[in-house]
Motif scaffolding. Structure first.
Motif, PDB file in Angstrom:
ATOM      1  N   ALA A  89      26.135  27.880  14.341  1.00 37.79           N
ATOM      2  CA  ALA A  89      25.791  29.090  15.020  1.00 37.79           C
ATOM      3  C   ALA A  89      24.260  29.314  14.855  1.00 37.79           C
ATOM      4  CB  ALA A  89      26.536  30.461  14.682  1.00 37.79           C
ATOM      5  N   ASP A  90      23.574  28.860  13.849  1.00 37.39           N
ATOM      6  CA  ASP A  90      22.235  29.140  13.485  1.00 37.39           C
ATOM      7  C   ASP A  90      21.292  28.298  14.103  1.00 37.39           C
ATOM      8  OD1 ASP A  90      22.770  31.408  12.058  1.00 37.39           O
ATOM      9  OD2 ASP A  90      22.807  30.301  10.116  1.00 37.39           O
ATOM     10  N   TYR A  91      21.921  27.020  14.721  1.00 41.56           N
ATOM     11  CA  TYR A  91      20.708  25.979  14.954  1.00 41.56           C
ATOM     12  C   TYR A  91      19.953  26.479  16.419  1.00 41.56           C
ATOM     13  CZ  TYR A  91      19.144  21.370  16.383  1.00 41.56           C
ATOM     14  OH  TYR A  91      18.218  20.315  16.695  1.00 41.56           O
ATOM     15  N   VAL A 152      16.079  32.225   8.980  1.00 35.04           N
ATOM     16  CA  VAL A 152      17.408  31.794   9.518  1.00 35.04           C
ATOM     17  C   VAL A 152      18.303  31.412   8.522  1.00 35.04           C
ATOM     18  CG1 VAL A 152      18.273  29.995  10.954  1.00 35.04           C
ATOM     19  CG2 VAL A 152      16.159  30.645  11.643  1.00 35.04           C
ATOM     20  N   GLY A 153      19.297  32.210   8.442  1.00 36.52           N
ATOM     21  CA  GLY A 153      20.714  31.517   7.639  1.00 36.52           C
ATOM     22  C   GLY A 153      20.172  32.139   6.207  1.00 36.52           C
ATOM     23  N   ASN A 154      19.084  32.774   6.055  1.00 34.36           N
ATOM     24  CA  ASN A 154      18.812  33.141   4.528  1.00 34.36           C
ATOM     25  C   ASN A 154      18.652  32.116   3.567  1.00 34.36           C
ATOM     26  OD1 ASN A 154      18.371  35.220   2.742  1.00 34.36           O
ATOM     27  ND2 ASN A 154      20.299  35.135   1.760  1.00 34.36           N
ATOM     28  N   ARG A 155      18.094  30.737   4.220  1.00 37.89           N
ATOM     29  CA  ARG A 155      17.533  29.626   3.406  1.00 37.89           C
ATOM     30  C   ARG A 155      16.378  29.332   3.679  1.00 37.89           C
ATOM     31  NH1 ARG A 155      21.305  24.301   4.115  1.00 37.89           N
ATOM     32  NH2 ARG A 155      21.085  24.184   6.486  1.00 37.89           N
ATOM     33  N   LEU A 156      15.527  28.449   3.362  1.00 38.59           N
ATOM     34  CA  LEU A 156      14.386  27.987   3.620  1.00 38.59           C
ATOM     35  C   LEU A 156      14.308  27.028   4.747  1.00 38.59           C
ATOM     36  CD1 LEU A 156      11.262  27.814   3.228  1.00 38.59           C
ATOM     37  CD2 LEU A 156      11.668  25.917   1.612  1.00 38.59           C
ATOM     38  N   SER A 157      13.591  27.067   5.872  1.00 40.43           N
ATOM     39  CA  SER A 157      13.875  25.949   6.821  1.00 40.43           C
ATOM     40  C   SER A 157      12.337  25.629   7.404  1.00 40.43           C
ATOM     41  CB  SER A 157      14.816  26.533   7.947  1.00 40.43           C
ATOM     42  OG  SER A 157      14.131  27.486   8.599  1.00 40.43           O
ATOM     43  N   GLY A 158      12.590  24.805   8.404  1.00 37.79           N
ATOM     44  CA  GLY A 158      11.050  24.451   9.156  1.00 37.79           C
ATOM     45  C   GLY A 158      10.870  25.702  10.061  1.00 37.79           C
ATOM     46  N   ALA A 159      11.674  26.675  10.365  1.00 40.69           N
ATOM     47  CA  ALA A 159      11.154  27.825  10.977  1.00 40.69           C
ATOM     48  C   ALA A 159      10.017  28.519  10.043  1.00 40.69           C
ATOM     49  CB  ALA A 159      12.329  28.578  11.679  1.00 40.69           C
TER      50      ALA A 159
END
Length: 209
Positions: A89-91, A152-159
């Protein structure tokens, strides 16, 4: 080996941070902005026709655009760690924030710089547009990061990495005081080891400071 063509004080900071977080072998080729025009040097055009940074060389190909580079590197080296699963759902939210920093937020930030350089700070129309658009976008972002360490999703991401350059620009302009959740979010990102390593590299390569 990945080769990053890195221009000081540019969007290339996003890729510098990402490469540090990925912990993969890479090489930095450093370029300096012209101290008067603030433009990239002509030598960057020998790497890519647009003469902009970031540009990476990887697998015998040359890639430009920080958003595309971010997605390419994550897909190749950390798809399970630095982005949500494609069927999650987070993608979609992740993709939205990957592109928000350049497609929406960067416009009023860039316009502010351009009118200052052009000496048209007294243009009522442009000033009103910049002020209203920036407030709208930052209010939206402020609400979205309330109570979050990551977008996003409470974790580090490219965003987060894509947003980081915009936040650096805003912090330099002291434009975060009215947006406490963005400020808290920016400080959280800045506390990460990989981010700090990238900023130290930027400082070492930036000859203007």
């Amino acid at each position: 080996m990945i080769r990053l063509h890195h221009l000081n004080q540019s969007r290339s900071l996003r890729i510098l941070w990402l490469l540090e977080e990925l912990n993969v072998p890479y090489e930095i080729v450093s370029y300096q902005r012209d101290t008067e025009t603030r433009l990239a040097p002509p030598s960057l055009k020998t790497i890519h026709p647009l003469g902009k940074s970031p540009v990476i060389e990887m697998d015998d190909k040359v890639y430009a655009e920080s958003g595309a580079i971010t997605e390419l590197l994550i897909e190749k080296f950390a798809p399970k760690r630095l982005r949500p699963a494609v069927d999650s759902a987070d993608y979609g939210t992740y993709l939205q924030w990957i592109h928000f920093s350049e497609s929406s937020l960067m416009l009023p930030l860039s316009l502010k710089l351009f009118i200052k350089k052009a000496g048209v700070l007294d243009n009522d129309f442009l000033n009103a547009y910049i002020r209203q658009e920036k407030h709208k976008l930052l209010s939206y972002l402020n609400d979205e990061v309330a109570g979050k360490s990551f977008i996003v999703g409470n974790r580090l991401s490219g965003a987060d990495m894509m947003l980081s350059f915009d936040l650096i620009v805003l912090a330099q302009r002291e434009a975060l005081e009215d947006y406490p959740y963005i400020k808290q979010y920016a400080l959280q990102l800045a506390s990460l080891d990989s981010y700090q390593r990238a900023m130290r590299l930027e400082s070492n390569y930036d000859q203007s400071t």
